[in-house]
Scaffold this motif. Structure first.
Motif, PDB file in Angstrom:
ATOM      1  N   MET A   1       0.821  -1.225   0.000  1.00  0.00           N
ATOM      2  CA  MET A   1       0.000   0.000   0.000  1.00  0.00           C
ATOM      3  C   MET A   1       0.849   1.266   0.000  1.00  0.00           C
ATOM      4  SD  MET A   1      -2.887  -1.397  -0.183  1.00  0.00           S
ATOM      5  CE  MET A   1      -3.595  -3.007   0.120  1.00  0.00           C
ATOM      6  N   SER A   2       1.845   1.316   0.887  1.00  0.00           N
ATOM      7  CA  SER A   2       2.624   2.558   0.954  1.00  0.00           C
ATOM      8  C   SER A   2       3.550   2.692  -0.246  1.00  0.00           C
ATOM      9  CB  SER A   2       3.398   2.641   2.262  1.00  0.00           C
ATOM     10  OG  SER A   2       4.156   1.490   2.442  1.00  0.00           O
ATOM     11  N   ILE A   3       3.989   1.575  -0.797  1.00  0.00           N
ATOM     12  CA  ILE A   3       4.847   1.664  -1.990  1.00  0.00           C
ATOM     13  C   ILE A   3       4.039   2.205  -3.169  1.00  0.00           C
ATOM     14  CG2 ILE A   3       6.189   0.326  -3.664  1.00  0.00           C
ATOM     15  CD1 ILE A   3       7.029  -1.496  -1.352  1.00  0.00           C
ATOM     16  N   VAL A   4       2.827   1.682  -3.349  1.00  0.00           N
ATOM     17  CA  VAL A   4       1.960   2.174  -4.431  1.00  0.00           C
ATOM     18  C   VAL A   4       1.672   3.658  -4.233  1.00  0.00           C
ATOM     19  CG1 VAL A   4      -0.342   2.048  -5.466  1.00  0.00           C
ATOM     20  CG2 VAL A   4       0.849  -0.046  -4.837  1.00  0.00           C
ATOM     21  N   GLN A   5       1.269   3.997  -3.029  1.00  0.00           N
ATOM     22  CA  GLN A   5       0.857   5.369  -2.733  1.00  0.00           C
ATOM     23  C   GLN A   5       1.979   6.368  -3.048  1.00  0.00           C
ATOM     24  OE1 GLN A   5      -1.930   6.454  -2.195  1.00  0.00           O
ATOM     25  NE2 GLN A   5      -1.832   8.400  -1.105  1.00  0.00           N
ATOM     26  N   ASN A   6       3.192   6.029  -2.637  1.00  0.00           N
ATOM     27  CA  ASN A   6       4.300   6.960  -2.854  1.00  0.00           C
ATOM     28  C   ASN A   6       4.721   7.012  -4.317  1.00  0.00           C
ATOM     29  OD1 ASN A   6       5.665   8.209  -0.238  1.00  0.00           O
ATOM     30  ND2 ASN A   6       4.638   6.307   0.273  1.00  0.00           N
TER      31      ASN A   6
END
Lengths: 261, 261
Positions: free
Chosen positions: B141-146
């Protein structure tokens, strides 16, 4: 008559005819007229300066010539063909640099050739030529963050030239430089232009800079923008800021330009 | 240079003092017989830690437990990195795909990894696959978001500069969008590393027969406070090392973004 016609067409590399540009006002609604009935003929290999007060739509004019923006009405042609989007035949030196921070000086300068698929040896040679021309020899492997503002602008100039466009658009390229660097870069840009004859359209809001570098100055009226006056600058180069003829021209143009707050 | 070195030593000394204080207070507390019932002293924990490299806890010695947990972490994290960056950049750059994908992603993103555990166990069983999937969810999730924000905020003039130099759509994605997004991607990976590490420990706490999370949970079941603390210590140290490793990777990838490198 026929001959005369042909010769004239060849001489003008870019023509703007009755160009209008409007932007939608997002908040208030309605439209904002930035450019109104603008007519300019750009001669091949000249150093043309578009001079006008700040915020008068000069950048918009360049962006339309570059193909980043489309005119609302009227046509812009290059060598008789309508401009349709950005093209490598028109290079640009950006006001806020826009050099690629993740590429070295060499990487930036050779970028256009790399995209064209030019082999590494050829493009390195060519890029090296332009890096030397703008005076960045020895900085090929530096990243933009490691060099000064004036050097970054040189990278932008070398990058535009290395792609061998017919026309180079310069959008207040020295606006962010300190005064000393700016004087130096004005001499540099003339030296480069004389070494590599190409058409230059140079935008500035600095009157000395305009008179110092230009073959011809087109004074731009404040919004909605169009041509207010035009001056051929026949002063010999290198020019001097304190030459009486220079000062006379400067005063003359100063009287014509719209002053805005 | 000398001053910088002196400053560095001051920092190290300050950190050493805070660690020493923690250990001192902990040791003093553990010397109280009532407290030592529930909380063994720091030296008992350290001793158990070193002994566990030779004497197995459960079926494995400490190094094996570490490697088992790390391999679970790596499997999920690498998959999350590859797929997360691909999804994030595509979603950030291509408007149509963004309109299609982003609402769905925004719905799924706030679900905590822990809430996925029952579902993942029912889908994938209690074997290794379930742990990989949980680590994947944790980091993804955080990799996609960033990556999404990285691609979304690529400087407009940089894009124009590339187009002006003649790059096509494919080249734009690979030579501009990806490198321009690297700093944002690195930030995502930093967060992703930490959440993947928490996820793998959580997964092992819930169901496992080996790994550092298992050490903690069997310590609880056997009322072995020393083993719990050893497990927590190992989790902390590996978590720290992983964060440092990713920061190293970031330093290499973003060296153009840091002054003086």
């Amino acid at each position: 008559m026929q001959m005369e016609q042909t010769r004239k067409i060849e001489k003008n590399i870019i023509t703007l005819e009755h160009v209008d540009k409007e932007f939608e006002k997002v908040k208030e609604g309605g439209v904002f007229e930035v450019v109104k009935d603008l007519n300019i003929k750009v001669r091949e290999n000249e150093f043309l300066v578009l001079f006008g007060p700040g915020q008068c739509g000069k950048t918009t004019i360049l962006n339309m010539i570059a193909g980043f923006e489309e005119p609302t009405a009227g046509t812009i042609r290059m060598k008789g063909e309508k401009i349709n989007g950005p093209d490598p035949s028109r290079g640009m030196v950006f006001q806020n640099l826009a050099i690629f921070p993740w590429l070295t000086v060499m990487g930036n300068v050779e970028y256009g050739l790399r995209m064209k698929g030019v082999d590494k040896k050829t493009r390195r040679e060519k890029a090296q030529y332009y890096i030397d021309l703008v005076g960045l020899k020895g900085f090929e492997n530096h990243y933009p963050i490691q060099i000064s503002g004036g050097m970054k602008q040189r990278v932008g100039i070398a990058r535009a030239y290395c792609n061998e466009p017919d026309v180079i658009l310069m959008d207040e390229p020295f606006g962010a430089l300190d005064a000393q660097t700016r004087y130096l870069m004005q001499d540099e840009i003339i030296r480069i232009w004389e070494a590599e004859k190409r058409t230059v359209i140079f935008v500035t809001n600095n009157i000395e800079e305009a008179v110092y570098v230009a073959d011809r100055i087109i004074v731009i009226r404040n919004c909605p923008t169009n041509v207010k006056a035009e001056y051929e600058i026949n002063l010999p180069r290198p020019r001097s800021y304190i030459d009486p003829d220079f000062l006379k021209l400067r005063r003359e143009i100063n009287n014509v330009v719209d002053h805005t707050l | 240079m000398l001053e910088r070195k002196a400053k560095m030593w001051q920092k190290i000394a300050a950190a050493a003092v805070s660690f020493a204080l923690l250990i001192l207070i902990w040791q003093l507390a553990a010397m109280n017989p009532q407290f030592s019932q529930v909380m063994p002293g720091p030296f008992a924990v350290l001793q158990k830690f070193f002994v566990s490299f030779v004497e197995p806890i459960g079926k494995n010695v400490m190094l094996q437990h570490m490697l088992i947990t790390l391999s679970r972490w790596a499997a999920g994290f690498i998959a999350a990195t590859i797929l997360g960056i691909a999804l994030g950049l595509t979603m950030g750059w291509y408007r149509g795909f963004e309109a299609f994908m982003r609402p769905l992603f925004e719905l799924v993103r706030p679900i905590p990894t822990l809430a996925w555990i029952p579902l993942v166990i029912l889908w994938c069983g209690i074997g290794e696959l379930a742990k990989y999937v949980l680590v994947f969810i944790g980091a993804f999730m955080s990799i996609v978001q960033n990556a999404y924000h990285g691609a979304k905020s690529v400087d407009r003039t940089i894009v124009n500069a590339a187009r002006m130099l003649g790059c096509n759509d494919r080249q734009m994605f690979f030579t501009i969008v990806i490198p321009a997004s690297v700093p944002a991607i690195s930030a995502g990976l930093q967060i992703g590393v930490a959440s993947a590490w928490s996820s793998v420990v959580a997964a092992e706490l819930v169901r496992s027969s080996s790994g550092v999370g298992w050490i903690v949970v069997t310590g609880q079941q056997n009322n072995n406070m020393t083993q719990i603390l050893v497990g927590i210590l190992v989790i902390a140290v590996i978590g720290l090392l992983l964060a440092l490793l990713i920061r190293r990777v970031e330093d290499v990838l973003c060296r153009w973004n840091k002054r003086g490198r």
